[in-house]
Structures are given as structure tokens and as C-alpha cells.
Design an enzyme around this catalytic site. Structure first.
Site, PDB file in Angstrom:
ATOM      1  N   GLU A   3     -13.175  -2.163   7.859  1.00 46.76           N
ATOM      2  CA  GLU A   3     -11.831  -2.708   7.612  1.00 46.76           C
ATOM      3  C   GLU A   3     -11.926  -3.936   6.717  1.00 46.76           C
ATOM      4  O   GLU A   3     -12.708  -4.841   6.984  1.00 46.76           O
ATOM      5  CB  GLU A   3     -11.163  -3.053   8.950  1.00 46.76           C
ATOM      6  CG  GLU A   3      -9.911  -3.900   8.858  1.00 46.76           C
ATOM      7  CD  GLU A   3      -8.800  -3.293   7.996  1.00 46.76           C
ATOM      8  OE1 GLU A   3      -8.504  -2.106   8.138  1.00 46.76           O
ATOM      9  OE2 GLU A   3      -8.246  -4.038   7.157  1.00 46.76           O
ATOM     10  N   GLN A   4     -11.078  -3.973   5.679  1.00 51.38           N
ATOM     11  CA  GLN A   4     -11.144  -5.101   4.737  1.00 51.38           C
ATOM     12  C   GLN A   4     -10.657  -6.423   5.343  1.00 51.38           C
ATOM     13  O   GLN A   4     -11.122  -7.491   4.962  1.00 51.38           O
ATOM     14  CB  GLN A   4     -10.341  -4.790   3.482  1.00 51.38           C
ATOM     15  CG  GLN A   4      -8.840  -4.686   3.708  1.00 51.38           C
ATOM     16  CD  GLN A   4      -8.044  -4.407   2.428  1.00 51.38           C
ATOM     17  OE1 GLN A   4      -8.634  -4.296   1.360  1.00 51.38           O
ATOM     18  NE2 GLN A   4      -6.735  -4.314   2.540  1.00 51.38           N
ATOM     19  N   HIS A  63       8.894   3.261  14.943  1.00 49.80           N
ATOM     20  CA  HIS A  63       9.314   4.331  15.854  1.00 49.80           C
ATOM     21  C   HIS A  63       8.072   5.136  16.236  1.00 49.80           C
ATOM     22  O   HIS A  63       7.239   5.420  15.372  1.00 49.80           O
ATOM     23  CB  HIS A  63      10.250   5.309  15.147  1.00 49.80           C
ATOM     24  CG  HIS A  63      11.574   4.749  14.760  1.00 49.80           C
ATOM     25  ND1 HIS A  63      12.752   5.139  15.344  1.00 49.80           N
ATOM     26  CD2 HIS A  63      11.915   3.837  13.807  1.00 49.80           C
ATOM     27  CE1 HIS A  63      13.767   4.507  14.787  1.00 49.80           C
ATOM     28  NE2 HIS A  63      13.286   3.705  13.846  1.00 49.80           N
ATOM     29  N   ARG A  80       5.080  -3.081  16.004  1.00 54.07           N
ATOM     30  CA  ARG A  80       3.936  -2.471  15.331  1.00 54.07           C
ATOM     31  C   ARG A  80       2.615  -3.175  15.678  1.00 54.07           C
ATOM     32  O   ARG A  80       1.580  -2.545  15.871  1.00 54.07           O
ATOM     33  CB  ARG A  80       4.195  -2.567  13.823  1.00 54.07           C
ATOM     34  CG  ARG A  80       3.279  -1.751  13.002  1.00 54.07           C
ATOM     35  CD  ARG A  80       3.439  -2.111  11.529  1.00 54.07           C
ATOM     36  NE  ARG A  80       2.357  -1.457  10.847  1.00 54.07           N
ATOM     37  CZ  ARG A  80       2.432  -0.254  10.332  1.00 54.07           C
ATOM     38  NH1 ARG A  80       3.542   0.404  10.342  1.00 54.07           N
ATOM     39  NH2 ARG A  80       1.382   0.302   9.770  1.00 54.07           N
ATOM     40  N   LEU A 115     -14.089  -1.985   0.930  1.00 56.90           N
ATOM     41  CA  LEU A 115     -14.791  -0.968   0.141  1.00 56.90           C
ATOM     42  C   LEU A 115     -14.484  -1.183  -1.335  1.00 56.90           C
ATOM     43  O   LEU A 115     -13.314  -1.301  -1.717  1.00 56.90           O
ATOM     44  CB  LEU A 115     -14.327   0.430   0.565  1.00 56.90           C
ATOM     45  CG  LEU A 115     -14.982   1.588  -0.170  1.00 56.90           C
ATOM     46  CD1 LEU A 115     -16.422   1.781   0.287  1.00 56.90           C
ATOM     47  CD2 LEU A 115     -14.188   2.876   0.021  1.00 56.90           C
ATOM     48  N   TYR A 125      16.530  -1.824  15.809  1.00 56.93           N
ATOM     49  CA  TYR A 125      16.149  -1.370  17.154  1.00 56.93           C
ATOM     50  C   TYR A 125      15.358  -2.444  17.901  1.00 56.93           C
ATOM     51  O   TYR A 125      14.816  -3.369  17.298  1.00 56.93           O
ATOM     52  CB  TYR A 125      15.357  -0.059  17.098  1.00 56.93           C
ATOM     53  CG  TYR A 125      14.162  -0.010  16.162  1.00 56.93           C
ATOM     54  CD1 TYR A 125      12.897  -0.357  16.574  1.00 56.93           C
ATOM     55  CD2 TYR A 125      14.321   0.440  14.844  1.00 56.93           C
ATOM     56  CE1 TYR A 125      11.805  -0.276  15.719  1.00 56.93           C
ATOM     57  CE2 TYR A 125      13.237   0.523  13.977  1.00 56.93           C
ATOM     58  CZ  TYR A 125      11.981   0.172  14.424  1.00 56.93           C
ATOM     59  OH  TYR A 125      10.907   0.250  13.583  1.00 56.93           O
ATOM     60  N   ASP A 146      -1.633   7.416   4.679  1.00 62.10           N
ATOM     61  CA  ASP A 146      -1.052   6.914   3.426  1.00 62.10           C
ATOM     62  C   ASP A 146      -2.016   7.040   2.242  1.00 62.10           C
ATOM     63  O   ASP A 146      -1.573   7.046   1.095  1.00 62.10           O
ATOM     64  CB  ASP A 146      -0.648   5.436   3.584  1.00 62.10           C
ATOM     65  CG  ASP A 146       0.754   5.285   4.166  1.00 62.10           C
ATOM     66  OD1 ASP A 146       1.303   6.294   4.650  1.00 62.10           O
ATOM     67  OD2 ASP A 146       1.283   4.149   4.142  1.00 62.10           O
ATOM     68  N   ALA A 200       3.370   6.585   9.752  1.00 59.41           N
ATOM     69  CA  ALA A 200       2.215   6.372  10.638  1.00 59.41           C
ATOM     70  C   ALA A 200       2.026   7.588  11.536  1.00 59.41           C
ATOM     71  O   ALA A 200       0.889   7.969  11.854  1.00 59.41           O
ATOM     72  CB  ALA A 200       2.436   5.119  11.481  1.00 59.41           C
ATOM     73  N   ALA A 201       3.145   8.200  11.900  1.00 60.06           N
ATOM     74  CA  ALA A 201       3.058   9.402  12.733  1.00 60.06           C
ATOM     75  C   ALA A 201       2.262  10.485  12.014  1.00 60.06           C
ATOM     76  O   ALA A 201       1.417  11.167  12.620  1.00 60.06           O
ATOM     77  CB  ALA A 201       4.466   9.900  13.059  1.00 60.06           C
TER      78      ALA A 201
HETATM   79  C1  LIG Z   1       9.147  -0.885   5.792  1.00 60.94           C
HETATM   80  C2  LIG Z   1       8.307   0.188   6.450  1.00 60.94           C
HETATM   81  C3  LIG Z   1       8.687   0.690   7.690  1.00 60.94           C
HETATM   82  C4  LIG Z   1       7.945   1.726   8.313  1.00 60.94           C
HETATM   83  N1  LIG Z   1       8.342   2.231   9.535  1.00 60.94           N
HETATM   84  C5  LIG Z   1       7.638   3.248  10.100  1.00 60.94           C
HETATM   85  C6  LIG Z   1       8.004   3.809  11.379  1.00 60.94           C
HETATM   86  O1  LIG Z   1       8.980   3.383  12.006  1.00 60.94           O
HETATM   87  N2  LIG Z   1       7.262   4.841  11.896  1.00 60.94           N
HETATM   88  C7  LIG Z   1       6.171   5.343  11.223  1.00 60.94           C
HETATM   89  O2  LIG Z   1       5.516   6.283  11.726  1.00 60.94           O
HETATM   90  N3  LIG Z   1       5.797   4.821  10.013  1.00 60.94           N
HETATM   91  C8  LIG Z   1       6.483   3.804   9.453  1.00 60.94           C
HETATM   92  N4  LIG Z   1       6.105   3.282   8.253  1.00 60.94           N
HETATM   93  C9  LIG Z   1       4.976   3.901   7.549  1.00 60.94           C
HETATM   94  C10 LIG Z   1       3.680   3.395   8.045  1.00 60.94           C
HETATM   95  O3  LIG Z   1       3.627   1.999   8.017  1.00 60.94           O
HETATM   96  C11 LIG Z   1       2.506   3.951   7.219  1.00 60.94           C
HETATM   97  O4  LIG Z   1       2.734   5.278   6.884  1.00 60.94           O
HETATM   98  C12 LIG Z   1       1.243   3.839   8.049  1.00 60.94           C
HETATM   99  O5  LIG Z   1       0.933   2.483   8.265  1.00 60.94           O
HETATM  100  C13 LIG Z   1       0.071   4.536   7.390  1.00 60.94           C
HETATM  101  O6  LIG Z   1      -1.070   4.364   8.203  1.00 60.94           O
HETATM  102  P1  LIG Z   1      -2.517   4.427   7.565  1.00 60.94           P
HETATM  103  O7  LIG Z   1      -3.455   4.188   8.685  1.00 60.94           O
HETATM  104  O8  LIG Z   1      -2.647   5.661   6.745  1.00 60.94           O
HETATM  105  O9  LIG Z   1      -2.555   3.231   6.514  1.00 60.94           O
HETATM  106  P2  LIG Z   1      -2.392   1.663   6.738  1.00 60.94           P
HETATM  107  O10 LIG Z   1      -1.575   1.351   7.910  1.00 60.94           O
HETATM  108  O11 LIG Z   1      -1.952   1.111   5.415  1.00 60.94           O
HETATM  109  O12 LIG Z   1      -3.866   1.176   7.050  1.00 60.94           O
HETATM  110  C14 LIG Z   1      -4.849   1.124   6.044  1.00 60.94           C
HETATM  111  C15 LIG Z   1      -5.923   0.153   6.493  1.00 60.94           C
HETATM  112  O13 LIG Z   1      -6.986   0.197   5.531  1.00 60.94           O
HETATM  113  C16 LIG Z   1      -7.380  -1.105   5.187  1.00 60.94           C
HETATM  114  N5  LIG Z   1      -7.905  -1.035   3.802  1.00 60.94           N
HETATM  115  C17 LIG Z   1      -7.217  -0.847   2.669  1.00 60.94           C
HETATM  116  N6  LIG Z   1      -8.062  -0.834   1.610  1.00 60.94           N
HETATM  117  C18 LIG Z   1      -9.308  -1.011   2.102  1.00 60.94           C
HETATM  118  C19 LIG Z   1     -10.598  -1.104   1.500  1.00 60.94           C
HETATM  119  N7  LIG Z   1     -10.767  -0.994   0.167  1.00 60.94           N
HETATM  120  N8  LIG Z   1     -11.696  -1.278   2.291  1.00 60.94           N
HETATM  121  C20 LIG Z   1     -11.542  -1.390   3.665  1.00 60.94           C
HETATM  122  N9  LIG Z   1     -10.326  -1.335   4.295  1.00 60.94           N
HETATM  123  C21 LIG Z   1      -9.226  -1.133   3.511  1.00 60.94           C
HETATM  124  C22 LIG Z   1      -6.102  -1.926   5.306  1.00 60.94           C
HETATM  125  O14 LIG Z   1      -6.368  -3.294   5.475  1.00 60.94           O
HETATM  126  C23 LIG Z   1      -5.446  -1.290   6.538  1.00 60.94           C
HETATM  127  O15 LIG Z   1      -5.875  -1.893   7.736  1.00 60.94           O
HETATM  128  C24 LIG Z   1       6.804   2.239   7.636  1.00 60.94           C
HETATM  129  C25 LIG Z   1       6.409   1.706   6.409  1.00 60.94           C
HETATM  130  C26 LIG Z   1       7.150   0.691   5.812  1.00 60.94           C
HETATM  131  C27 LIG Z   1       6.714   0.136   4.457  1.00 60.94           C
END
Ligand SMILES: Cc1cc2nc3c(=O)[nH]c(=O)nc-3n(C[C@H](O)[C@H](O)[C@H](O)COP(=O)(O)OP(=O)(O)OC[C@H]3O[C@@H](n4cnc5c(N)ncnc54)[C@H](O)[C@@H]3O)c2cc1C
Length: 383
Positions: A33-34, A46, A107, A129, A214, A293, A306-307
Site C-alpha cells: 500500500e502506498q 452504501h 467508509r 509501486l 444518509y 477501480d 467498491a461493491a
Molecule cells: C464520491 C464517491 C462516492 C462513492 N460512493 C460509493 C458507495 O456508496 N458505494 C460503493 O460501493 N462505492 C462507492 N464509490 C466508489 C468506490 O469508492 C470505489 O469504487 C472503490 O473505492 C474502489 O475500490 P478499490 O479497492 O478498487 O480502489 P481504491 O479504493 O481506490 O483503493 C486503491 C488503493 O491502492 C492504493 N494505491 C494506489 N496506487 C498505488 C501504488 N502505485 N502502489 C501502492 N498502492 C497504491 C491506494 O492508496 C488505495 O489504498 C464512491 C466513489 C466516489 C468518488
């Protein structure tokens, strides 16, 4: 490869879910993790029954249940007069119909619960990374602090600006959608003076913008709003900026008095760009595979980003169990075949921002059970 070395880049909700679910199937991994540490970022999320079924598998369902608010409905309301546009039953109906609860949580609390479930030493912090060397036999990860790590399999869970994605597909920034999200979390007690009946879970809609609101705790003592508001440009060097009540009043001029009260109640507001990509055809290459993502970033308008990351993690673990780590290419093909259609559909509906604006059946999203859905053969899904 009886005990493969699995590296997961990114300890967001998707990366941690992958580590925990793989562990349940007998595969150990290390998360890189960065961030040097995590903080309780001011945002809600949610958590639908589709995710709660995964939390059940992880033994974390009860702890989630007492962490979050349990709305009986998702309400949609018209922006100025508050007229009800939709009323989607959640609460007991969700438990009976979709097989688990529907929650809204903080969150940061959700993420901390997941972090705490990782065995000690399972997350290596401050490991950004920067480069990947895949010799075909093994993968060398290079980090910004000059250290390296070797792995047999690497899972890219590094979010919307994924280095893994860039390595696999070339540099291409995510698309700024022309929309921003304002976010604010504040004590619900700040609303007492308005003497209004605030909905536990409501989305206020006008034609080009909205505000989703909410509670984020079981006691319903913290409230949250998140918006979608058009803004022509965004400085892509910034992940977020501070916003203000003045900006909010301007963006929501003419909205219902309840929305004005929400703006009035909190001065600490952040603003985030909404980014997305088109569905990617390529989810893995060689020993590298992506989830969440990194692979399919979307507008947050179904509250399912996130789901989808957590469902990806669960399906990936299921495919590892099914095929094993030795034949990782088949494992990854099976994983993609069983995720691409659903993730792409959620990306599309999120993009259109129509979800639950009118009464509709959300069963295809909330009723999904990643552990029991019949698996599709890769040959039956377009490459
Ligand atoms: C305004 C907003 C509201 C949202 N509301 C919801 C909701 O209600 N419900 C829902 O399901 N989703 C919601 N989402 C979407 C959700 O936040 C993302 O889809 C979700 O966080 C994706 O999870 P992830 O683990 O793929 O990526 P992330 O949560 O982005 O996690 C990626 C991780 O990788 C780390 N990282 C990045 N680059 C590197 C690197 N080079 N080297 C090492 N580590 C690195 C980051 O620091 C981070 O900890 C919302 C998003 C936004 C913007």
C-alpha cells in the site's frame, strides 16, 4: 506452485477483500500500500446485500450490522418540492428478498474493519509501486522507496490511477466526466434546530445535479451528503480540494429547504472529481490480474464501485479455488468471464445516473450472490 507468492498492490476495500478471501481458500498474500497509514476520511458508503453476503463469508457480517445505519427505504425526491419520485424497500424486505441487510456506513469504519481483519504484517505500508518487471517466470515489483518484492502472481487493486493498468495497457489517464462530488460528514445533532424529518437515505434530483444523503452509523448520529454537480474542468494533479458552504449554496440554489439545512449544518466540505474509463477488454496478462477501480472505475451513481471491487475479489478467490494457482491463466480467464458483463453493466448504469430515480426492481444488483452464481465458461464470453 503449491504455495504461490501472491502480491496485491493497493489495500483499498478491493485489495483487502482479495487478501482475506484468498486466505480463506488457502492462498496467502502480501498487500503493498502506498499510503503510510489510513485515516477516517470524511465519506459514507452504501453496502448492499450483495456485499453483505461476502462479509458473512468473511465472518464480519455482525460487526458490519452494528456499524451501519439500516434504512427501510431508498427515497428519491424532486429537487424543489420534495415530491417522492421513488420508494425502494430495503430493511426487512432486503433481508428477505436479497438474502442480507442493506447498510449505509462510514467508509473509514468499514475500511478499518477490513484492515483489522488482515493478519499482522499482511499489509506493507509506504510501498508505492513504480515499476513491474515480468520475466515470465516471476514478477519483480519496484517501489518508490527503492525496495523490491518478488511474486508469482500480482493482483492490481491500485485504484483509478492504477500503475498495474498502465503497465498492461499503456499510459492513459482516466476520463474526467465533467462532474464533481462534494462530500461532508457531520453530527446529526447539528440538524436538530431545523425541526425537519430528515430521511435516513434519500437522493434529491434535478435535471443536471443531485445530492445523496444518509446516516453512516447505526445510532444515526452522523449524517453524510455527497453530490454530483457539473464543473467544466478539473486539475488532474489534485485528488480532491476543499469546498465551501458558499459554493454549495450556489450549486443548490432553489433546492428544497431540507437541502439548504444540510448545507447550513456543516462547513467542512471536500470536493472530488468523478472519473471513469470505458469497460476494458483486458483484465489480466501473464501473471498480472486487476480488480476494482484499476479495471473498471465508474461514476459513483449506483453506489456500487467498491461493491464491484469486493465482488471481483470474491470471484477471483472462487476461481483460484476452482482452478488453482498453477494454471493461473485459466484462473484469470474464468474470473474475467464471470465478472466482465456485470461490472460493465454497472459501469454503464452508473454513467447514465438513472439508478433508482424511479421505482424499479434492483434485484439484479442486490440479489447477486457471488459464491453461488453458476460459473460461465470463458469460451462463452467475447475476448
Ligand atoms: C464520491 C464517491 C462516492 C462513492 N460512493 C460509493 C458507495 O456508496 N458505494 C460503493 O460501493 N462505492 C462507492 N464509490 C466508489 C468506490 O469508492 C470505489 O469504487 C472503490 O473505492 C474502489 O475500490 P478499490 O479497492 O478498487 O480502489 P481504491 O479504493 O481506490 O483503493 C486503491 C488503493 O491502492 C492504493 N494505491 C494506489 N496506487 C498505488 C501504488 N502505485 N502502489 C501502492 N498502492 C497504491 C491506494 O492508496 C488505495 O489504498 C464512491 C466513489 C466516489 C468518488
Amino acid at each position: 506452485m503449491s504455495k504461490p507468492r501472491i502480491a496485491i498492490v493497493g489495500a483499498g476495500l478491493g485489495g483487502i477483500a482479495a487478501a482475506l478471501l484468498l486466505r480463506q481458500e488457502g492462498f496467502e498474500s502480501t498487500l503493498y500500500e502506498q499510503a503510510p497509514a489510513f485515516s477516517r476520511l470524511g465519506a459514507g458508503i452504501h453496502v448492499g446485500p450483495n456485499v453483505m453476503k461476502i462479509m458473512r463469508r468473511l465472518g464480519l457480517e455482525q460487526r458490519m450490522e452494528v456499524m451501519g445505519s439500516h434504512p427501510d427505504f431508498w427515497h428519491s425526491r424532486n429537487w424543489n418540492d420534495g415530491a417522492l419520485l421513488s420508494e425502494i424497500p430495503l430493511g426487512d424486505y432486503a433481508r428477505k428478498t436479497y438474502g442480507a441487510a442493506y447498510l449505509t456506513v462510514h467508509r473509514g469504519d468499514f475500511h478499518q474493519l477490513m484492515v483489522d481483519a488482515v493478519p499482522s504484517g499482511g499489509i506493507q505500508y509506504d510501498k508505492r509501486l513504480t515499476a513491474i518487471d515480468d520475466s515470465g517466470q516471476e514478477v519483480l515489483l519496484r517501489f518508490a522507496d527503492g525496495t523490491t518484492a518478488k511474486a508469482d502472481i500480482v493482483i492490481g487493486a491500485d485504484g483509478v490511477n492504477s500503475v498495474m493498468r498502465e503497465h498492461m495497457l499503456g499510459a492513459e489517464a482516466p476520463r474526467y466526466t465533467g462532474y464533481v462530488a462534494h462530500r461532508a460528514v457531520f453530527p446529526a445533532s447539528a440538524l436538530a434546530k431545523y425541526n425537519m424529518a430528515f430521511d435516513p437515505c434519500v437522493k434529491w434530483w434535478s435535471e443536471d445535479r443531485h445530492m445523496m444523503v444518509y446516516f453512516v452509523t447505526e445510532k444515526q448520529d452522523e449524517y453524510y451528503y455527497v453530490t454530483g454537480v457539473p464543473q467544466a474542468e478539473w486539475d488532474m494533479s489534485k485528488a480532491w480540494v476543499q469546498s465551501s458552504q458558499e459554493e454549495m449554496y450556489e450549486a443548490f440554489a432553489g433546492y428544497h429547504p431540507m437541502v439548504q439545512s444540510l448545507i447550513d449544518a456543516c462547513s467542512d466540505i471536500t470536493k472530488w472529481p468523478l472519473l471513469e474509463r470505458d469497460p476494458l477488454p483486458l483484465w489480466s496478462r501473464g501473471r498480472l490480474v486487476m480488480l476494482g477501480d484499476a479495471c473498471h472505475p465508474m461514476k459513483p451513481h449506483m453506489a456500487q464501485g467498491a461493491a464491484m471491487a469486493i465482488e471481483d475479489a470474491a470471484m477471483l478467490a472462487r476461481c483460484f479455488k476452482e482452478v488453482g494457482a498453477e494454471d493461473f491463466e485459466t484462473t484469470f480467464a474464468l474470473y474475467r468471464a464471470n465478472r466482465i458483463e456485470r461490472a460493465s453493466r454497472v459501469q454503464k448504469v452508473s454513467h447514465d445516473n438513472t439508478w433508482l430515480r424511479e421505482n424499479e426492481d434492483p434485484g439484479w444488483v442486490f440479489g447477486y450472490d457471488v459464491f453461488n452464481v453458476p460459473l460461465i465458461e470463458p469460451a462463452r464470453v467475447a475476448a
